[in-house]
Write a protein that holds these residues in place. Structure first.
Motif, PDB file in Angstrom:
ATOM      1  N   PHE A  48     -24.272  30.581 -19.218  1.00  0.00           N
ATOM      2  CA  PHE A  48     -25.208  31.718 -19.164  1.00  0.00           C
ATOM      3  C   PHE A  48     -24.468  33.020 -19.419  1.00  0.00           C
ATOM      4  CE2 PHE A  48     -24.299  34.034 -15.216  1.00  0.00           C
ATOM      5  CZ  PHE A  48     -23.529  33.125 -14.516  1.00  0.00           C
ATOM      6  N   PRO A  83     -24.345  36.878 -18.188  1.00  0.00           N
ATOM      7  CA  PRO A  83     -24.750  37.515 -16.936  1.00  0.00           C
ATOM      8  C   PRO A  83     -25.748  38.654 -17.134  1.00  0.00           C
ATOM      9  CG  PRO A  83     -22.534  38.156 -17.506  1.00  0.00           C
ATOM     10  CD  PRO A  83     -22.947  37.143 -18.511  1.00  0.00           C
ATOM     11  N   LYS A  89     -20.426  31.316 -16.410  1.00  0.00           N
ATOM     12  CA  LYS A  89     -20.603  32.638 -16.991  1.00  0.00           C
ATOM     13  C   LYS A  89     -19.835  32.704 -18.306  1.00  0.00           C
ATOM     14  CE  LYS A  89     -20.107  35.864 -13.935  1.00  0.00           C
ATOM     15  NZ  LYS A  89     -19.836  37.090 -13.159  1.00  0.00           N
ATOM     16  N   THR A  90     -20.448  33.299 -19.298  1.00  0.00           N
ATOM     17  CA  THR A  90     -19.855  33.273 -20.634  1.00  0.00           C
ATOM     18  C   THR A  90     -19.840  34.672 -21.211  1.00  0.00           C
ATOM     19  OG1 THR A  90     -20.842  31.093 -20.836  1.00  0.00           O
ATOM     20  CG2 THR A  90     -19.969  32.051 -22.835  1.00  0.00           C
ATOM     21  N   TYR A 109     -22.287  35.246 -10.005  1.00  0.00           N
ATOM     22  CA  TYR A 109     -23.367  35.201 -10.995  1.00  0.00           C
ATOM     23  C   TYR A 109     -23.417  36.493 -11.808  1.00  0.00           C
ATOM     24  CZ  TYR A 109     -24.262  31.101  -8.206  1.00  0.00           C
ATOM     25  OH  TYR A 109     -24.094  29.907  -7.572  1.00  0.00           O
ATOM     26  N   LEU A 110     -24.339  37.386 -11.477  1.00  0.00           N
ATOM     27  CA  LEU A 110     -24.457  38.578 -12.317  1.00  0.00           C
ATOM     28  C   LEU A 110     -23.362  39.595 -12.048  1.00  0.00           C
ATOM     29  CD1 LEU A 110     -28.302  39.222 -12.471  1.00  0.00           C
ATOM     30  CD2 LEU A 110     -26.850  37.955 -14.042  1.00  0.00           C
TER      31      LEU A 110
END
Lengths: 445, 289, 279
Positions: A97, A99, A126-127, A329-330
């Motif tokens: 994903f 972020p 995360k990419t 995550y984000l």
């Protein structure tokens, strides 16, 4: 009902919707439909060229062909596998994903247990960028990934990367983007004053690119000659806005809100205000993964559809914001994520706005979305020559699978695969894309 | 003459220009031969051919009855620049040679032999030092120890003392003379230094100037064999010998290049023996061997 | 009273540092005027927007960030959130793998090229052509052919480490002093033993110089490569913090990258000193 792929007279690349003899035939038998779907996929794989397939079937006869193929591929087993999902072939999966808020269902499904509920161990990775997500999915490091919804179309058509059959299994979010402008332009709200400005977009094959171009063109600004569009990673958009290298950007959340939060920009217009209900990002997988691990794919899809449905409920948005804001995550201030998800937000000009559907989540991959994107790819010269809009849309946007899984999840799914909609007041009829395309004054065709 | 080393009609050319051609020389076993000549006369080339590091374009060199083909452990070289391996200690440098000579020897034997060679050149106690920690004279001692440690049939020395200060040079000459006389080592040495040649050599080979150098003559050293450096200048015949050599280097080496005396035979260069003078009138006599 | 040059240099260094930190602190603490803002609205806004302060962190913020990062360097809060120690370990491991592979290839190949003028000439055009290519330019090609981003990153390290080592090894080997080779010849040393006992030690300082240049380049490249492909490593850490627009953590990471790069360089410098012989 889909055309019989073993019928030499039938055209698989034709419009599937138009092929129904009646709605009753459409609903005639779930099993027959599934079997037909599997056979169709199989024959398409064997004969990517429709003419060859028909020639082959005429030569050997339909029954022989079915029997021959059945000996090397268990059609019955595959049909069954899709019908009632058995245990996933592969339990531990990697999903990539980017972020941004678009990935909300993909991300939240991990900490909030949606994947686990389907018996999957999913690592959400995360990419760093769209090209990397694409490459890592193409090379099999990711089983499935968060992509911009035009990307699987581009990949399948071989635009910008070698052609590989790619599928949009579900749309993740609708709306939830914005045009953010630098604070110094607070008095230049009319796009006609924007000649000579520079704007950031996240990727060539993105709804952001198409929406910004559309918006500018509708105001008489040619996005290729009157302004400069620059490919910029979302975080760099804010930094470049602060540095004055760009005047604005049409980017994904939370970076529009982040620009406001950091006091460098204001929200000029939300993407919802351009096209309410537009798709943005997609949950995508390669056809290879879908074929090799149909149960895993189905389980993943169920998790995503569940998560999307959960995220659709405004009451859950704060909870989700807390789950996806952390560094894993984000990696954003929670208040920023919350403003995006709850729709109560600062606009950067001193106003608090309330717009609960600023971002929303709806998994159904309307094939008409794909058709619209194809018109824009053609409009801006990304796609040259003739294109069978409906066929590509049906190939790439797996509306049927999504519908089935949505129904299984107890969600109401649309009965059709296409719908009409309006973008900035201009009606789009998915059955007449060329006509739509020729209606634009500014275009590269 | 029974020559241990027999240089037979060798020629070496660089391009069309011959450094020397048709060069003949015999070196008796157990003798100390010095070759003197001006720069460019090809003496280092002769030494390199003897060492096997260079090959003649024509002719052959026979050592102990066998034509040489490339370098050999039988012929040890002491290089002008000492050529020690700077990353190895004194012991390491010498042991490297010993281990090359006797590859199957146990380490302890190799070390003991190397230490003995180091002791022989008076460097006992410096075994673990690196070359960089040694003076020029000490480095050249290590070079000599390395050459001697492999018991060569022939010791080849290319101006070994030219880079040293006068004091070290003297001491080292003493050492070399002592060791070589003690062991009857066959030595072929290149030098510029007339006094060094008189002190060390049994036979002094005088080269005419190059290009196209020849052996002008071979002077047999007739000074007492038990000469020392301190009493060298008091040896009868020393000055005659010295004057003869200097005269050759200063005038005749150039003159002879242009015109050799009639009857000069490259194969048998004149062998000069200056007998110890009984009177000052005596003239040297040429003897063709 | 006279201090040694080293002591005076150290004092001056500290003075420059103090001056720099002070200037930095002053530059960022210049408080802009706080814009008038509705308190409800202010709650939705970031610190710098509310207070009008510079968004650039000061030295104290950096020190705090550094302490945060180093206090618990090995935490693991999930795939995308690991401590800086773990990230560094990933990066160092990738650099080590790519660099060691390059050593395995470059040193023997450099030996062959250095010993044979013919091969030297034959390989030269390729080396000259491939050497100036930015290592990161290989990344898309590597991703496409190797189909694994982790191995691709190692490949990129390999390719960028290769050239300095290859060139230095070939140069070191070809410029071994003739007299040392002559020593080996007169001692009838066989080729393998000559390579190991004469050429290798003689060329070792030059080879190590190549290795040191390589490891420096590799460390520069790994950060960029990991920013590109992400996942793990200190480059990913920088990218992740940048994605959060956290200048503080980016600076912390820069400092740590510098320290590790220095440590790698010093390690190779020591190795270089160990094989360097006084002439």
């Amino acid at each position: 009902m889909s055309p019989n792929p073993f019928d030499p007279a039938a055209r698989l690349t034709g419009c599937s919707c138009g092929a129904h003899a009646s709605q009753a035939a459409h609903d005639a038998g779930h099993d027959a439909r599934l079997r037909r779907a599997v056979e169709t996929t199989l024959l398409r794989a064997i004969f990517p060229n429709d003419t060859n397939r028909r020639a082959f079937l005429r030569a050997v006869g339909t029954t022989t062909a079915t029997a021959a193929i059945a000996t090397i591929f268990p059609i019955a087993a595959a049909t069954e596998a899709l019908a009632d999902a058995g245990p996933p072939e592969k339990k531990s999966l990697k999903v990539g994903f980017i972020p941004i808020n678009c990935a909300t269902p993909i991300i939240m499904a991990a900490p909030m247990g949606f994947y686990a509920k389907q018996g999957l161990e999913v690592e959400v990775v995360k990419t760093a960028g769209w090209a990397v997500v694409r490459d890592k999915t193409l090379n099999g490091e990711y089983d499935a990934a968060h992509m911009l919804s035009p990307m699987p179309i581009a990949i399948s058509l071989g635009l910008g990367a070698p052609a590989q059959p790619y599928r949009v299994a579900a749309i993740e979010n609708i709306n939830g983007q914005a045009i953010t402008m630098a604070l110094k332009h607070r008095d230049r709200r009319d796009p006609r004053q924007w000649k000579g400005m520079t704007f950031g977009i996240p990727f060539d094959y993105s709804i952001h690119n198409y929406l910004l171009r559309y918006y500018l063109a509708e105001h008489g600004i040619d996005p290729d000659s009157d302004v400069q569009l620059r490919l910029i990673a979302p975080a760099d958009m804010v930094a470049n806005l602060r540095a004055g290298n760009i005047d604005g950007f049409l980017g994904p959340e939370p970076f529009n809100q982040r620009a406001v939060y950091d006091g460098v920009g204001f929200l000029h217009v939300l993407s919802k205000e351009l096209w309410d209900g537009h798709p943005c990002c997609a949950f995508a997988a390669s056809q290879k993964f879908i074929t090799d691990a149909p149960n895993s794919f189905a389980a993943l899809m169920r998790a995503i559809i569940d998560a999307t449905a959960y995220a659709h409920d405004p009451a859950h948005r704060s909870e989700i914001a807390a789950a996806i804001a952390p560094a894993n995550y984000l990696n954003q201030p929670q208040i920023v994520i919350e403003q995006v998800l709850t729709g109560t937000f600062a606009d950067g000009l001193g106003n608090i706005r309330k717009m609960p559907d600023r971002i929303d989540f709806d998994p159904f991959p309307w094939q008409s979305f794909a058709v619209w994107m194809l018109t824009q790819m053609k409009r801006w010269g990304q796609l040259k020559g003739d294109v069978d809009y409906a066929a590509v849309a049906r190939e790439v946007f797996l509306a049927t699978d999504a519908r089935k899984l949505m129904q299984q999840a107890g969600l109401s799914a649309p009965a059709t695969d296409t719908k009409s909609f309006a973008v900035m007041g201009r009606n789009f009829d998915p059955s007449a894309p060329e006509q739509y395309l020729s209606g634009f004054a500014i275009r590269r065709t | 003459m029974n020559s241990f080393i027999s240089i037979e009609a060798i020629a070496r050319r660089f391009g069309a220009q011959p450094v020397f051609e048709n060069l003949w020389l015999g070196v008796p076993r157990g003798s100390f031969t010095c070759m003197i000549g001006h720069s460019g006369c090809g003496k280092t080339t002769v030494l390199n051919i003897l060492a096997g590091l260079d090959a003649p374009d024509d002719g052959v060199v026979i050592v102990d009855g066998r034509a040489i083909e490339g370098p050999s452990l039988d012929r040890a070289v002491v290089f002008q620049s000492h050529a020690l391996l700077p990353w190895r200690s004194v012991l390491g440098n010498v042991a490297f040679a010993v281990a090359s000579r006797w590859p199957d020897a146990p380490r302890a034997v190799v070390q003991a032999r190397a230490r003995a060679a180091i002791a022989r050149v008076g460097l006992a106690g410096n075994e673990m030092k690196l070359p960089a920690e040694l003076s020029g004279g000490m480095k050249q001692r290590v070079g000599i120890a390395r050459a001697l440690s492999i018991d060569p049939k022939i010791l080849l020395m290319d101006e070994p003392f030219s880079a040293l200060d006068a004091l070290s040079r003297g001491t080292l000459q003493d050492e070399v003379r002592r060791i070589c006389t003690d062991t009857d080592q066959t030595v072929f040495m290149i030098t510029h230094d007339v006094d060094e040649a008189i002190y060390l050599a049994d036979r002094i080979v005088l080269m005419t100037n190059g290009p196209g150098a020849r052996i002008g003559e071979i002077v047999v050293n007739t000074l007492a064999r038990d000469r020392t450096r301190a009493d060298l200048h008091r040896q009868p015949g020393f000055y005659e010998l010295r004057n003869h050599l200097i005269d050759f280097l200063v005038t005749r080496s150039a003159a002879l290049r242009d015109t050799m005396p009639p009857g000069h035979d490259n194969r048998h260069p004149p062998e000069i023996r200056l007998t110890p003078p009984r009177s000052t009138q005596e003239t040297p006599c040429a003897v063709n061997s | 009273m006279t201090l040694s040059l080293a002591a005076r240099g150290a004092i001056l260094s500290l003075l420059i540092l103090a001056l720099f930190l002070a200037a930095w602190q002053i530059a960022v603490s210049g408080g802009g005027s706080a814009p008038a803002m509705d308190p409800e609205y202010a709650k939705l806004m970031g610190q710098s927007a509310v207070t009008g302060h510079s968004a650039m962190p000061g030295p104290a913020d950096i020190a705090r960030g550094l302490w945060q990062a180093l206090r618990d360097p090995f935490y693991d809060h999930g795939t995308n959130d690991k401590g800086i120690g773990i990230q560094l370990a990933w990066s160092v491991a990738r650099v080590a793998a790519g660099w060691l592979l390059a050593v395995i290839v470059a040193v023997p190949l450099g030996f062959v090229i250095g010993m044979s003028p013919l091969l030297g000439r034959a390989f030269d055009p390729f080396i000259q052509l491939l050497k100036p290519i930015s290592p990161l330019a290989w990344m898309p090609l590597a991703l496409f052919t190797i189909r694994d981003s982790g191995i691709s990153a190692i490949f990129v390290i390999f390719i960028c480490s290769l050239w300095p080592m290859l060139i230095n090894t070939a140069f070191g080997v070809s410029s071994v002093r003739t007299e040392w080779l002559n020593v080996a010849r007169t001692l009838e040393v066989r080729p393998i033993r000559r390579a190991l006992t004469i050429i290798l030690p003689a060329a070792a300082p030059t080879i190590l110089t190549g290795m040191r240049i390589s490891v420096g380049i590799a460390w520069l490249v790994i950060v960029a490569a990991e920013m590109l492909v992400g996942g793990t490593g200190i480059g990913y850490f920088v990218w992740n913090e940048w994605n959060n627009l956290s200048i503080t953590n980016v600076i912390v990471a820069i400092l740590i990258i510098g320290l590790v790069g220095m440590a790698l360089d010093q390690a190779l410098a020591r190795a270089q000193a160990a094989v360097t012989f006084p002439q």
